[in-house]
Every structure is written in C-alpha cells, then in structure tokens.
Design a protein around this motif. Structure first.
Motif, PDB file in Angstrom:
ATOM      1  N   GLY A 166      42.093  37.954  39.947  1.00 35.96           N
ATOM      2  CA  GLY A 166      42.455  36.779  40.544  1.00 35.96           C
ATOM      3  C   GLY A 166      42.782  36.513  41.775  1.00 35.96           C
ATOM      4  N   CYS A 191      37.499  32.439  42.850  1.00 32.39           N
ATOM      5  CA  CYS A 191      38.847  33.562  43.151  1.00 32.39           C
ATOM      6  C   CYS A 191      39.218  33.519  44.765  1.00 32.39           C
ATOM      7  CB  CYS A 191      38.303  35.046  42.801  1.00 32.39           C
ATOM      8  SG  CYS A 191      38.061  35.231  40.938  1.00 32.39           S
ATOM      9  N   SER A 230      45.152  41.809  42.571  1.00 34.59           N
ATOM     10  CA  SER A 230      43.947  41.363  42.829  1.00 34.59           C
ATOM     11  C   SER A 230      42.943  42.375  42.354  1.00 34.59           C
ATOM     12  CB  SER A 230      43.491  40.665  44.124  1.00 34.59           C
ATOM     13  OG  SER A 230      44.229  39.415  44.057  1.00 34.59           O
TER      14      SER A 230
END
Length: 467
Positions: free
Chosen positions: A237, A269, A438
C-alpha cells in the motif's frame, strides 16, 4: 488475501449495479498440481528458448491486446468498475510494456563484463524457474503485465493467482498468451482462494513470488517466502504525500490533485492521499478542490462523460465509509463528502478530511477510495516532516514553479518515487516500487528484469594465471 473457501465459486459482480455476471469454479488440488508440474516442465525448455523468440512472442501479445482492446477495456470496467476510458488507457499501457521488454529485453539480459586485473569476468543473467504472481483487482491487466512481461522475457515461467473479483480478466489474458503462441505451461492462470497460497509458496518447484497487495498480505507472503528461502518482491500500500509549495501554480496543483485522487475511484496505491499545502496558499487551493469535486459527473463508467466511477464492490465502499466515520470519531473534520451516494452501485462522494491528528487511524492508514486527508503546514520543512511521518513509502508529488527547489524537497522524501508537478505516474521505462512498509523490489524499467534472475559470475583465467 481473499477469504474465499474451497467450494465458493469465484464471481464477477458488476459494481455499477451489484449484479452477478459470471461464476467460475475453484480449481481442485489435482488441477493445481497439474498446472505446477506443467509450469516446471515448460521452464526446462523455455529457459533455452532464444531471447529473440521470446521477444517475438511478447510482441505478439501486444498485438493481440491492441486488436482486442474494445473487449479488454469492457471486461475491466464490468468486473471492477473503473471508467471505460481508464480501462482503455490501461490496455494501451500494457501494450507499451510488452513491446518495451520485447524491444529491450535481449539488451538488458546480455552478459555484463566486469573489470578484473587478471583474465576476464562477466555476469550471466539466467532465469530461476517457476514464479508465483499474486495480483490485485484495481488494474486487472496492468498488474499482470508488469510482472509477466519482464520475467517471461528473462526465461522464467509464471503461475498467476489473480484477485477473485476479476476472473474474466484473468482468463482472457491466459487466452491471449496461448493465442500468441507461448508454449503450454509458460503462463497459466490459477482460480484458487487465498488460503492456497502458502502451500504454493512452499512447493519446491516454485522458486520465487511477486505480490502486489495489502500490507498484511505482503507480510504473510514475505514470511512464507523467507521460511523456504525464496526471493520475493512486494508492492504494497501507499499513503502518498502530495506537497504543494507556496510558489506552485495553484490551479495546476488543484486539478492534478483531484484527477489523481478520483483516478480509479481513488483505488490506486500511488494516488495523492495526504495533501500537504503551505499555509499561504492553502485556503485558495482548498476552495479550488472543493469546486472541482462539486463539478464531477457521477454515473455509468461505460459512458465517456462520466468522471467518477463506483468503487470495486459493496465491501470496498462500506470499508471506506467506516474509515471516514472512525476518523471523525477520532477528531477529524469532514470538509465535504463523507457518505455513499444514494443510487444503485458502490458509489461514494468525493471526500476531504482535515484536522487529522498523529496517533489516529486516518493519520497512518491507507484509505482506498476518493478521500483526501488535507493538511495545512507552516513551511517547506514542516511539509517534508509530515510527508515522512508515515509507515508507507511508495510514491509522492511535489508542486513548485522552481524545479531546483522541488528536486531538493523530493530528495528528502522517504519514498521509492517522487514526481515534480505531476501525480506519481507509470511508464514502461521508469522503475516502480517503494520502501518502508510499501514493500521492496522494482517493477518496470531495466530494474524489473533483474528481480528474478541469477546474476551468475563467470570468471575466465588461463591455467598459469589462476588464483
């Protein structure tokens, strides 16, 4: 990961009207085993296939996607709800990525000479085997493409576990690979629930795994891959900072922020989620954003004039509404929006939240829908500090009329990508990936093709100079 049980069918539900379109049966253990065995067998021949032949097949996939573009774009919009014009752009991007690796893959994979004082040495880039690719629904063709194109060009074979709500997109891509002439087993689709993934990762024939998805899914895959000493690449994400400095073109920044955030109904995202504006221009910027939100046309994603599409499912819109409500309970202010739109389908109002405090859920979580977290800051350093106060580190944007200033700020942002005067974008030749929670690894660009190859050192010396 999905919570589909072994016997639950995999379904296409149109989020525009919540109607069931089609169902697919989940594959049996015997079918899964057959596909893994075929992928492993195919690798033995595929790794020896000349790179020029691999490139020709990738070009053929690109050609077929061009030919089938109307069908592909319709399927993407039908299954996950994005605007038809966005689906069209996605297909065109996929075509460009396949052609990019077809045109450049042989050069990227050429032996790389190394300087050494005696004899000679070089790196030979060799494929490693069967890859498991686990992909989400928000870009049903692009997510497949950016993992398949470089890794198939490198000589690996691939098993795709796509998201359960886009089965027709998954199936048509396998059909296209077959029609393009790829040997049986080089690329295969798996209709399986998420509960089967750990078993696949444990299988000795599967050598690596790549996932685009949520932070919890990434953590689970990384743990499973680590247990079996397999490489993984994760794109998880993001809660991208969109910094607007006081010398920016406010109109340009506001337009980019709105278009970036409603892109894919906010289910991207790298869309701008945390909008951070210097206080001298914050009120003007906010007024422009509110006006642009109010002017958006909500409607059928198949219609070209529609601006805002539904979210991907009823659950998706319900989850975003819950996040907004929780933010308000924890002290945030809704400047505009905050509710679902009263019409059939999974639609939500474009929303702006402010007064979000550190320690609250909205301050750290990713909101996967058309919601801005709006922050007014005193100066440039405060903007940098706020941008970096996140567990995520995927993309980001800096808006300024001074490129030198923007680049200086970009260097201080802790993310994998920063764009100046543009939302975080996508291009075949530019690397895509993040840092912190991420994920890790890179897709697209020359970097992607090296993620799942063995960079083997070959050292050449004469017998009398060996050491």
């Amino acid at each position: 990961m999905e919570t589909v049980t072994k016997t639950s069918p995999i379904k296409t539900v149109n989020p525009f009207n919540n109607k069931l379109v089609k169902s697919f049966e989940v594959m049996s253990d015997e079918q899964i085993e057959s596909k893994i065995a075929l992928a492993d067998k195919a690798f033995q021949a595929w790794k020896k296939t000349p790179k020029t032949e691999r490139a020709q097949l990738l070009h053929r996939v690109a050609h077929l996607m061009r030919v089938r573009k109307p069908q592909l774009e319709t399927l993407a919009t039908l299954e996950m709800g994005k605007l038809l014009k966005e689906s069209r752009a996605e297909v065109e991007l996929c075509v460009a990525i396949f052609d990019y690796y077809a045109e450049n893959g042989e050069k990227f994979l050429a032996d790389h000479p190394l300087q050494t004082p005696q004899g000679s040495a070089f790196l030979s880039y060799e494929p490693i085997g069967v890859l498991l690719s686990i992909q989400p629904w928000n870009f049903p063709f692009y997510q497949i493409t950016r993992s398949a194109a470089p890794h198939l060009m490198a000589g690996n074979t691939m098993l795709l576990k796509h998201a359960s709500n886009v089965p027709q997109c998954a199936q048509i891509m396998e059909d296209i690979f077959i029609e393009a002439g790829f040997p049986a087993g080089v690329y295969q689709n798996l209709f399986i629930p998420g509960s089967k993934i750990d078993v696949l990762v444990a299988d000795k024939r599967i050598k690596a795994v790549t996932l685009t998805g949520s932070e919890p899914a990434g953590s689970s895959i990384a743990a499973a891959a680590g247990k079996y000493i397999k490489k993984s690449a994760l794109e998880l994400g993001g809660s991208d900072a969109f910094i607007v400095l006081d010398d920016a073109d406010v109109e340009q920044a506001a337009e980019a922020a709105v278009r970036g955030r409603i892109w894919n109904a906010g289910q991207v995202c790298v869309s701008p989620k945390r909008v951070i504006v210097e206080e001298g221009i914050a009120d003007v910027f906010l007024a422009k954003v509110k006006a642009k939100f109010a002017a958006l046309k909500v409607g059928d994603p198949m219609e070209e004039q529609t601006d805002l599409a539904p979210l991907s499912s009823e659950k998706a819109v319900e989850d975003v509404i819950k996040q907004v409500q929780k933010a308000v309970e924890q002290g945030a202010t809704v400047i505009t929006g905050g509710h679902r739109i009263e019409r059939p389908g999974a639609f939500m109002e474009p929303t702006i939240l402010s007064d979000i405090q550190p320690g609250t859920a909205a301050y750290q979580e990713e909101i996967f829908g058309p919601v801005f977290m709006f922050y007014k800051v005193k100066n440039e350093q405060a903007a940098i500090d706020l941008a970096n106060d996140s567990d995520f580190g995927l993309g980001g944007s800096v808006f300024s009329s001074n490129n030198e200033r923007a680049v200086n700020v970009a260097r201080q942002i802790e993310t994998g990508m920063v764009y100046n005067n543009h939302v975080t974008g996508i291009a075949p030749e530019l690397p895509f990936g993040g840092t912190k929670h991420s994920g890790y690894g890179r897709e697209q660009s020359p970097a992607a093709i090296y993620e799942f190859v063995n960079a083997k050192l070959i050292r050449v010396t004469t017998a009398d100079s060996a050491y």
